[in-house]
Scaffold this motif. Structure first.
Motif: not given
Length: 119
Positions: A32, A49-51, A55-58, A64, A68, A70
């Motif tokens: 992560v 964070r990004i997995t 596939g998933s971001t927070d 927010k 972004t 990536s």
């Protein structure tokens, strides 16, 4: 293990920047990836964070809709695109690689890149 942030600089309020964090020495696609920042006189705070597969971001509430995160697993690089920047976004930005293996946390940090938002 190396994590090297780049892309910081001076930008006017309302402007944009894209930070990059190039990594080596570990299996990037298994981690992560997170961005943190630390403003002068303040504690380091989590930004996004990004997995591992992307596939998933927070995001922190403060960024927010404006930031972004990536990643490109083929290039072992994570990005943070920042737009509508505000003076309060001024900070040193750090990337962090995190993994949990058999309940043992592993994390690696970069040296940071300065972002200054000012007119």
């Amino acid at each position: 293990v190396h994590l090297v942030e780049s892309g910081g600089g001076l930008v006017q309020p309302g402007g944009s920047l894209r930070l990059s964090c190039a990594t080596s020495g570990f299996t990037f696609s298994s981690y992560v990836m997170r961005w943190y920042r630390q403003a002068p006189g303040k504690e380091r705070e989590w930004v996004a964070r990004i997995t591992s597969a992307g596939g998933s971001t927070d995001y922190a509430d403060s960024v927010k809709g404006r930031f972004t995160i990536s990643r490109d697993n083929a290039k072992n690089t994570v990005y943070l695109h920042m737009s509508s920047l505000k003076p309060e976004d001024t900070a040193v930005y750090y990337c962090c690689a995190f993994s949990l293996v058999a309940d043992v946390p592993y994390d690696y940090w970069g040296q940071g890149t300065q972002v200054t938002v000012s007119s």
